[in-house]
Scaffold this motif. Structure first.
Motif, PDB file in Angstrom:
ATOM      1  N   LEU A   1      -0.056   0.760   0.366  1.00  0.00           N
ATOM      2  CA  LEU A   1      -0.311   0.607  -1.066  1.00  0.00           C
ATOM      3  C   LEU A   1      -1.790   0.443  -1.390  1.00  0.00           C
ATOM      4  CD1 LEU A   1       2.691  -1.697  -2.046  1.00  0.00           C
ATOM      5  CD2 LEU A   1       2.431   0.755  -2.473  1.00  0.00           C
ATOM      6  N   HIS A   2      -2.625   0.338  -0.363  1.00  0.00           N
ATOM      7  CA  HIS A   2      -4.066   0.300  -0.633  1.00  0.00           C
ATOM      8  C   HIS A   2      -4.629   1.706  -0.795  1.00  0.00           C
ATOM      9  CE1 HIS A   2      -3.931   1.118   3.671  1.00  0.00           C
ATOM     10  NE2 HIS A   2      -5.195   1.522   3.599  1.00  0.00           N
ATOM     11  N   LYS A   3      -3.812   2.734  -0.540  1.00  0.00           N
ATOM     12  CA  LYS A   3      -4.246   4.122  -0.671  1.00  0.00           C
ATOM     13  C   LYS A   3      -4.008   4.606  -2.106  1.00  0.00           C
ATOM     14  CE  LYS A   3      -3.611   5.421   4.153  1.00  0.00           C
ATOM     15  NZ  LYS A   3      -5.022   5.797   4.366  1.00  0.00           N
ATOM     16  N   HIS A   4      -5.028   5.199  -2.708  1.00  0.00           N
ATOM     17  CA  HIS A   4      -4.974   5.559  -4.125  1.00  0.00           C
ATOM     18  C   HIS A   4      -3.865   6.567  -4.415  1.00  0.00           C
ATOM     19  CE1 HIS A   4      -8.473   3.209  -5.069  1.00  0.00           C
ATOM     20  NE2 HIS A   4      -9.226   3.869  -4.214  1.00  0.00           N
ATOM     21  N   HIS A   5      -3.673   7.561  -3.547  1.00  0.00           N
ATOM     22  CA  HIS A   5      -2.668   8.575  -3.850  1.00  0.00           C
ATOM     23  C   HIS A   5      -1.262   7.974  -3.871  1.00  0.00           C
ATOM     24  CE1 HIS A   5      -2.538   8.613   0.619  1.00  0.00           C
ATOM     25  NE2 HIS A   5      -1.274   8.938   0.452  1.00  0.00           N
ATOM     26  N   MET A   6      -1.008   6.968  -3.034  1.00  0.00           N
ATOM     27  CA  MET A   6       0.311   6.337  -3.020  1.00  0.00           C
ATOM     28  C   MET A   6       0.496   5.463  -4.253  1.00  0.00           C
ATOM     29  SD  MET A   6       3.097   6.352  -1.353  1.00  0.00           S
ATOM     30  CE  MET A   6       2.568   7.063   0.212  1.00  0.00           C
ATOM     31  N   LEU A   7      -0.528   4.717  -4.603  1.00  0.00           N
ATOM     32  CA  LEU A   7      -0.428   3.859  -5.781  1.00  0.00           C
ATOM     33  C   LEU A   7      -0.295   4.703  -7.048  1.00  0.00           C
ATOM     34  CD1 LEU A   7      -0.423   0.790  -6.222  1.00  0.00           C
ATOM     35  CD2 LEU A   7      -2.807   0.991  -6.913  1.00  0.00           C
TER      36      LEU A   7
ATOM     37  N   ALA B   1      -2.260  -7.439   2.215  1.00  0.00           N
ATOM     38  CA  ALA B   1      -2.849  -8.206   1.113  1.00  0.00           C
ATOM     39  C   ALA B   1      -3.466  -7.278   0.074  1.00  0.00           C
ATOM     40  CB  ALA B   1      -3.893  -9.185   1.655  1.00  0.00           C
ATOM     41  N   ALA B   2      -4.180  -6.239   0.527  1.00  0.00           N
ATOM     42  CA  ALA B   2      -4.789  -5.287  -0.410  1.00  0.00           C
ATOM     43  C   ALA B   2      -3.716  -4.509  -1.153  1.00  0.00           C
ATOM     44  CB  ALA B   2      -5.712  -4.334   0.349  1.00  0.00           C
ATOM     45  N   GLY B   3      -2.686  -4.081  -0.444  1.00  0.00           N
ATOM     46  CA  GLY B   3      -1.603  -3.337  -1.084  1.00  0.00           C
ATOM     47  C   GLY B   3      -0.842  -4.167  -2.091  1.00  0.00           C
ATOM     48  N   LEU B   4      -0.557  -5.429  -1.739  1.00  0.00           N
ATOM     49  CA  LEU B   4       0.144  -6.321  -2.659  1.00  0.00           C
ATOM     50  C   LEU B   4      -0.665  -6.530  -3.934  1.00  0.00           C
ATOM     51  CD1 LEU B   4       2.373  -8.346  -3.371  1.00  0.00           C
ATOM     52  CD2 LEU B   4       1.137 -10.065  -2.013  1.00  0.00           C
ATOM     53  N   GLN B   5      -1.944  -6.773  -3.782  1.00  0.00           N
ATOM     54  CA  GLN B   5      -2.798  -6.984  -4.954  1.00  0.00           C
ATOM     55  C   GLN B   5      -2.824  -5.735  -5.834  1.00  0.00           C
ATOM     56  OE1 GLN B   5      -4.183 -10.033  -5.592  1.00  0.00           O
ATOM     57  NE2 GLN B   5      -4.572  -9.134  -7.612  1.00  0.00           N
ATOM     58  N   ASN B   6      -2.896  -4.564  -5.226  1.00  0.00           N
ATOM     59  CA  ASN B   6      -2.908  -3.312  -5.989  1.00  0.00           C
ATOM     60  C   ASN B   6      -1.602  -3.116  -6.753  1.00  0.00           C
ATOM     61  OD1 ASN B   6      -5.453  -2.653  -5.117  1.00  0.00           O
ATOM     62  ND2 ASN B   6      -4.785  -1.175  -3.585  1.00  0.00           N
ATOM     63  N   ALA B   7      -0.483  -3.401  -6.095  1.00  0.00           N
ATOM     64  CA  ALA B   7       0.822  -3.213  -6.733  1.00  0.00           C
ATOM     65  C   ALA B   7       0.993  -4.141  -7.928  1.00  0.00           C
ATOM     66  CB  ALA B   7       1.937  -3.450  -5.713  1.00  0.00           C
TER      67      ALA B   7
END
Length: 312
Positions: free
Chosen positions: A106-112, A149-155
């Protein structure tokens, strides 16, 4: 409904009812994973499954069966090479999609951007600790904590409907309170899981990872919709009543929707008490279903893990 100048077909999808009563399904899109968690019930996590043409056929069968709610899981679903196309297609077919993920992508822009454009009904993320040292040890992957942690924050920042599953084992039990505080600080719902299962291959190497002080007593099993209004599909499109009762199964790619007509009978046969469970005087208050009991028995697990006789 305010269409704001749009055609009704742009905002509303009408689907024919399925021939049976199935409205829910789970799909292991791939059993491969970028983590190697010490308590994973999958055991050997192989990167294999249907190609994209096969995935399209499987999703079409699910639609024709009447599936409205679809849970996409793995392994880690977001690392499947066809995840983005398959996820988008499930949305276009009119399914409410829940994704179970470790959050590492989820830290990857294309996935988010994909999830922001086609928001999941629910995004359930597993949490394995509250510090990098513990997180990386439980997942056996260096950098796992930072990616999560980065992915959770992005989500959360993207406004996605995030749920957390707090997985509590021996290696992270000392951080259970910190995990809860982390979830609460983000205003997120969370559930805790501490009762670990044997692997799907019938082996017990996962069970020593349980943290004894966090084990919970399940409520008496009174039945479930597995094989009746719900089914599970593995990465090859083989439908079973659930992820525990995997055999017998039905090849949905070969048989199509019609194959699901046999699933109810399979469910009934798998729920019959056999072997050491037949004639049990405590069967009326048993806390696990028969397929789950069989998995524990095949793994030669201690009786106390699944049976009331082991708790006396």
């Amino acid at each position: 409904m305010d269409l704001a100048g749009r055609r009704i077909s742009d905002v509303l999808l009408m689907r024919d009812a399925g021939p049976y009563e199935f409205s829910r399904a789970t799909w292991e899109i791939n059993l491969g994973c970028d983590f190697d968690c010490v308590m994973c019930y999958l055991g050997e996590k192989r990167f294999e499954g249907l190609d994209m043409d096969g995935k399209r056929k499987l999703l079409a069968v699910m639609r024709d069966a009447g599936v409205i709610w679809l849970q996409i899981t793995g392994g880690e679903p977001l690392i499947d090479p066809h995840f983005r196309e398959a996820y988008r297609l499930a949305h276009e077919l009119g399914m409410q999609v829940e994704v179970l993920s470790n959050g590492s992508r989820l830290h990857k822009h294309h996935m988010l951007n994909l999830l922001r454009t086609y928001p999941p009904t629910k995004l359930t993320l597993s949490m394995y600790g509250a510090t990098a040292e513990t997180y990386d040890a439980v997942t056996r992957r260096r950098g796992a904590y930072e990616r999560f942690a980065a992915g959770l924050q992005n989500a959360v920042a993207a406004g996605l409907n995030v749920d957390l599953s707090l997985i509590i084992v021996r290696g992270n039990a000392h951080e259970a309170d910190a995990m809860r505080d982390w979830a609460r600080s983000l205003g997120l719902r969370f559930r805790e899981y501490a009762n670990i299962s044997p692997t799907i291959h019938g082996t017990a190497e996962t069970l020593p990872q349980q943290s004894p002080e966090y084990l919970t007593h399940r409520q008496p099993f009174t039945g479930c919709p597995a094989g009746v209004t719900f089914f599970h599909s593995d990465p090859f499109g083989r439908a079973s009543i659930c992820k525990v009762g995997r055999e017998p199964n039905i090849d949905l790619i070969a048989e199509g929707v019609e194959g699901l007509a046999r699933l109810g009978g399979i469910a009934e046969s798998l729920m019959l008490r056999t072997g050491g469970c037949s004639g049990c005087e405590l069967s009326g208050t048993c806390r696990v279903c028969r397929p789950m009991a069989k998995v524990f028995q095949e793994a030669k697990a201690p009786l106390g893990n699944y049976c009331q006789h082991g708790m006396r």
